[in-house]
Design a protein around this motif. Sequence first.
Motif, PDB file in Angstrom:
ATOM      1  N   ALA A 179       7.798  -8.351  -0.217  1.00  0.00           N
ATOM      2  CA  ALA A 179       8.033  -8.325   1.229  1.00  0.00           C
ATOM      3  C   ALA A 179       7.083  -7.351   1.901  1.00  0.00           C
ATOM      4  O   ALA A 179       6.556  -7.620   2.989  1.00  0.00           O
ATOM      5  CB  ALA A 179       9.477  -7.942   1.516  1.00  0.00           C
ATOM      6  N   MET A 180       6.841  -6.204   1.257  1.00  0.00           N
ATOM      7  CA  MET A 180       5.939  -5.226   1.861  1.00  0.00           C
ATOM      8  C   MET A 180       4.493  -5.708   1.798  1.00  0.00           C
ATOM      9  O   MET A 180       3.722  -5.524   2.734  1.00  0.00           O
ATOM     10  CB  MET A 180       6.058  -3.866   1.144  1.00  0.00           C
ATOM     11  CG  MET A 180       7.401  -3.196   1.296  1.00  0.00           C
ATOM     12  SD  MET A 180       8.057  -3.282   2.961  1.00  0.00           S
ATOM     13  CE  MET A 180       6.924  -2.223   3.819  1.00  0.00           C
ATOM     14  N   GLU A 181       4.115  -6.291   0.673  1.00  0.00           N
ATOM     15  CA  GLU A 181       2.736  -6.724   0.492  1.00  0.00           C
ATOM     16  C   GLU A 181       2.356  -7.819   1.490  1.00  0.00           C
ATOM     17  O   GLU A 181       1.245  -7.842   2.010  1.00  0.00           O
ATOM     18  CB  GLU A 181       2.567  -7.246  -0.942  1.00  0.00           C
ATOM     19  CG  GLU A 181       1.214  -7.833  -1.253  1.00  0.00           C
ATOM     20  CD  GLU A 181       0.146  -6.768  -1.474  1.00  0.00           C
ATOM     21  OE1 GLU A 181       0.537  -5.611  -1.710  1.00  0.00           O
ATOM     22  OE2 GLU A 181      -1.046  -7.101  -1.412  1.00  0.00           O
TER      23      GLU A 181
ATOM     24  N   ALA B 250       3.211  -0.348  11.641  1.00  0.00           N
ATOM     25  CA  ALA B 250       2.151   0.381  10.974  1.00  0.00           C
ATOM     26  C   ALA B 250       2.081   0.054   9.483  1.00  0.00           C
ATOM     27  O   ALA B 250       1.090   0.322   8.822  1.00  0.00           O
ATOM     28  CB  ALA B 250       2.373   1.881  11.155  1.00  0.00           C
ATOM     29  N   TYR B 251       3.145  -0.566   8.979  1.00  0.00           N
ATOM     30  CA  TYR B 251       3.165  -0.903   7.557  1.00  0.00           C
ATOM     31  C   TYR B 251       2.429  -2.201   7.250  1.00  0.00           C
ATOM     32  O   TYR B 251       2.209  -2.523   6.109  1.00  0.00           O
ATOM     33  CB  TYR B 251       4.610  -1.065   7.078  1.00  0.00           C
ATOM     34  CG  TYR B 251       5.299   0.200   6.700  1.00  0.00           C
ATOM     35  CD1 TYR B 251       5.405   0.560   5.369  1.00  0.00           C
ATOM     36  CD2 TYR B 251       5.850   1.033   7.665  1.00  0.00           C
ATOM     37  CE1 TYR B 251       6.048   1.733   5.014  1.00  0.00           C
ATOM     38  CE2 TYR B 251       6.488   2.195   7.314  1.00  0.00           C
ATOM     39  CZ  TYR B 251       6.594   2.538   5.991  1.00  0.00           C
ATOM     40  OH  TYR B 251       7.226   3.675   5.625  1.00  0.00           O
ATOM     41  N   LEU B 252       2.112  -2.964   8.276  1.00  0.00           N
ATOM     42  CA  LEU B 252       1.603  -4.318   8.027  1.00  0.00           C
ATOM     43  C   LEU B 252       0.336  -4.295   7.192  1.00  0.00           C
ATOM     44  O   LEU B 252      -0.556  -3.472   7.404  1.00  0.00           O
ATOM     45  CB  LEU B 252       1.336  -5.028   9.360  1.00  0.00           C
ATOM     46  CG  LEU B 252       2.577  -5.406  10.158  1.00  0.00           C
ATOM     47  CD1 LEU B 252       2.185  -6.037  11.484  1.00  0.00           C
ATOM     48  CD2 LEU B 252       3.442  -6.373   9.368  1.00  0.00           C
ATOM     49  N   ASN B 253       0.276  -5.200   6.261  1.00  0.00           N
ATOM     50  CA  ASN B 253      -0.896  -5.324   5.399  1.00  0.00           C
ATOM     51  C   ASN B 253      -1.989  -6.056   6.166  1.00  0.00           C
ATOM     52  O   ASN B 253      -1.806  -7.191   6.574  1.00  0.00           O
ATOM     53  CB  ASN B 253      -0.493  -6.124   4.157  1.00  0.00           C
ATOM     54  CG  ASN B 253      -1.618  -6.231   3.158  1.00  0.00           C
ATOM     55  OD1 ASN B 253      -2.762  -5.906   3.471  1.00  0.00           O
ATOM     56  ND2 ASN B 253      -1.296  -6.686   1.965  1.00  0.00           N
ATOM     57  N   PRO B 254      -3.132  -5.409   6.387  1.00  0.00           N
ATOM     58  CA  PRO B 254      -4.171  -6.059   7.203  1.00  0.00           C
ATOM     59  C   PRO B 254      -4.784  -7.282   6.531  1.00  0.00           C
ATOM     60  O   PRO B 254      -5.440  -8.081   7.190  1.00  0.00           O
ATOM     61  CB  PRO B 254      -5.210  -4.952   7.379  1.00  0.00           C
ATOM     62  CG  PRO B 254      -4.962  -4.004   6.275  1.00  0.00           C
ATOM     63  CD  PRO B 254      -3.508  -4.055   5.963  1.00  0.00           C
TER      64      PRO B 254
ATOM     65  N   HIS C 230      -4.834 -12.866  -1.370  1.00  0.00           N
ATOM     66  CA  HIS C 230      -5.798 -11.913  -0.794  1.00  0.00           C
ATOM     67  C   HIS C 230      -6.294 -10.953  -1.865  1.00  0.00           C
ATOM     68  O   HIS C 230      -7.446 -10.557  -1.867  1.00  0.00           O
ATOM     69  CB  HIS C 230      -5.148 -11.155   0.361  1.00  0.00           C
ATOM     70  CG  HIS C 230      -3.821 -10.553   0.004  1.00  0.00           C
ATOM     71  ND1 HIS C 230      -2.673 -11.307  -0.110  1.00  0.00           N
ATOM     72  CD2 HIS C 230      -3.480  -9.288  -0.303  1.00  0.00           C
ATOM     73  CE1 HIS C 230      -1.667 -10.511  -0.436  1.00  0.00           C
ATOM     74  NE2 HIS C 230      -2.133  -9.288  -0.580  1.00  0.00           N
ATOM     75  N   ARG C 231      -5.413 -10.600  -2.800  1.00  0.00           N
ATOM     76  CA  ARG C 231      -5.844  -9.737  -3.906  1.00  0.00           C
ATOM     77  C   ARG C 231      -6.834 -10.478  -4.804  1.00  0.00           C
ATOM     78  O   ARG C 231      -7.816  -9.908  -5.279  1.00  0.00           O
ATOM     79  CB  ARG C 231      -4.642  -9.307  -4.740  1.00  0.00           C
ATOM     80  CG  ARG C 231      -3.702  -8.365  -4.019  1.00  0.00           C
ATOM     81  CD  ARG C 231      -2.675  -7.840  -4.986  1.00  0.00           C
ATOM     82  NE  ARG C 231      -1.759  -6.892  -4.371  1.00  0.00           N
ATOM     83  CZ  ARG C 231      -1.089  -5.976  -5.060  1.00  0.00           C
ATOM     84  NH1 ARG C 231      -1.233  -5.898  -6.373  1.00  0.00           N
ATOM     85  NH2 ARG C 231      -0.290  -5.152  -4.445  1.00  0.00           N
ATOM     86  N   LEU C 232      -6.539 -11.750  -5.045  1.00  0.00           N
ATOM     87  CA  LEU C 232      -7.434 -12.530  -5.900  1.00  0.00           C
ATOM     88  C   LEU C 232      -8.820 -12.622  -5.270  1.00  0.00           C
ATOM     89  O   LEU C 232      -9.839 -12.477  -5.947  1.00  0.00           O
ATOM     90  CB  LEU C 232      -6.873 -13.946  -6.118  1.00  0.00           C
ATOM     91  CG  LEU C 232      -5.456 -14.056  -6.672  1.00  0.00           C
ATOM     92  CD1 LEU C 232      -5.092 -15.526  -6.890  1.00  0.00           C
ATOM     93  CD2 LEU C 232      -5.316 -13.298  -7.979  1.00  0.00           C
TER      94      LEU C 232
END
Lengths: 479, 242
Positions: B31-33, B138-142, B160-162
């Motif tokens: 959820a955070m990622e 402010a936590y949003l993953n850009p 996005h990590r890949l």
Amino acid sequence: MAAETSYLTGARADLEQSELAEEHLMLDPRPREEMNQMVMEAMTTTTPVYWAWVGGLALIVAVCLFGVWGYMTATGIGITGIRRPVFWGVFIVTFVFWIGISHAGTFVSAILRVFKAEFRRPFTRAAELMTTFGLAGGAMYPLIHLGRVWTFYYMVPYPNARWLWPNMRSPLVWDFLAITTYLLSSTIYLYLPLIPDLAMARDRTTGLRHRIYRLLALGWRGTEAEWHRLRKAINIFAFAIIPVMFSVHTIVSWDFAVGVVAGWHSTIFGPYFIIGAILSGVAAVVTILFVLRSTMRNFKYFIRPEHFDALGKLLLVFSMAWAYFFFNEYLLSWYGGEEAVQRILTLHATGPSAWVWYLMLICNVAIPWLTLWNRRIRRNPLAMFFITLAINVGMYAERYTIIPLTLGHQRMPFDWGIYNPSIFEISIAIGTMAMFCLLYLLASRAIPLIPVWEVQEGQMAHSLKKVGKAHVPSVTELE
Amino acid sequence: MAQVTEQPRKWGMVIDLDLCTGCNACVTACAMENNIHYTGEDEVAYGRGLYWMRIQRYWHGEYPNVGPEFTPMLCQQCGEAPCEPVCPTYASVHSNEEQINLQVYNRCIGTRYCANNCPYHARVFNFFDYEIPAPMNAYLNPDVTVRSRGVMEKCTFCVHRLVHARIDADTQGDPSLENEVTTACAQACPTNAIMFGDLTDENSPIRTLFERSERGFQIMEELGTFPSITYLKGGGVYGGRD
């Protein structure tokens, strides 16, 4: 003595003849101009009650359909009751319901025309009109149910900056194409037999109405060549529209059958949906005929118990056919042995929403089977009104069982869920119902609802032939 | 410009159900990622939580010897995905480079057909515009799109990590960098029950587990969806217990 006998026979023959005339519209001819005037009168008479209905229905359409739809577009589709895993609810149920009803309107008209069923003559147009307006209601739902309706044109195949065509593997695209095809062809099929009647109306009106009818009648004069071409065109369309109707409703069923959803993925769905559509459509035709007969002037002459009788027999046959396919669905699932499907089918009958399933069976099987075998019930328009209303309630329950109730209990029990329609969904469904009635009400005063020329043609073709001592109705082949 | 990898990779996951404690760390990390909206207590209770993965909890045994069984359930990134052919606008598509199912939010018009057709119920829908309260934005993953109302969303295998890993590997000329990538859920799992890797890589630790483990099974493989996730469970085959 001999003279007396012959006198008696003559009286009996007259009595028989008048009975036959009372029974059959085709044997009860009236002068052509009188009949034209009867239809024109029905078309031009409006009462305060009529306007009250128009106003009330327009209000419902504005508030319940467009108002709520606008509110939903502004806030989000979350105001409906759908949730994971039931992503399709009342909207798609009502969509299938309307498409089903609309398909059978043209079907009834076309198939009876093709088989030259003479009783069809006074109500073909009422059935075809039902198709057009049913489609108008149904075709709104693929838009209403979208999460982002403002991007609906992504589904339309047009050259665009994204360089993307719609996904032709998706049943929704097939659906889109099928429905537009059907809307187009059924509208032409409605329009063709309307031309001579529009010309009839053109010759009997003045002012603005006259000008509109003159435009719509395409300069129809009634020459032999025109009639010849019209008959040919109607004949081609009547034959062509039957396979179109079959294919289109099969495609609607593929929305479900193509998926891997347990309980949807079934090859029986195509014919099952078609039979269901015809059952609900024929029932809706009867419902509408009752309303027309009891509200419109002079219609008691055109729509008679014989028509309810004949359509009642059709309904009984289709109800039995529907029951056969319903049974087949269970049989095949049982034979297929997939656990998830069997569990779903069991849950339909025993789960928390089992009443929908029983309602479907009572309305679609028990009520027609227990009543329609009886000639006296079939010939009673009011009774037929309630029976056919019940059949359509049952067909709605059938679609409800197939869509949300099947989606709610899929293969993973952890994710089972029950869907409750929200007031907004129900209001939109009622709104399209009101829209259908409103369009029908307006059309009933805008175009001749009875195909006068077809009735007159039938009456010319029918005569009573004396065979021995009995009078036998006979039909002359005109074409 | 980043060099195109010659051979398409196939990312996969192995989830060891015997190690899973049902702690929900993966759900939180996910959820955070992925900027997943919190929809509120009532909505979640009604089945409108937007979580891309969830822990299915089943009970086994008869009272009093009852025990829970946890199954982390997320998009299985099927090889033959039921969600893809039914989408009228190609919003649900297969990616050639990562061999996963992508959801293109811009193209989604919200027919929700894909969600109905997903046998894993892996897809969630944005029913409303959800508000992100002030400090939380402010936590949003850009790297991840914040989805708007009316579109479908689902697990992306942290695509996005890949992509980042591939770009790093290509720019620095070190292909091994790409193998180190992992998803947020696998990274957060305290018992290492979730393992992520490249199935085409001979040296990948999960390849053997994915293909050969005796404890391995795939959920609903009988449907022919060819999932990219293999679950491991107590010896035997197909969920059989020891």
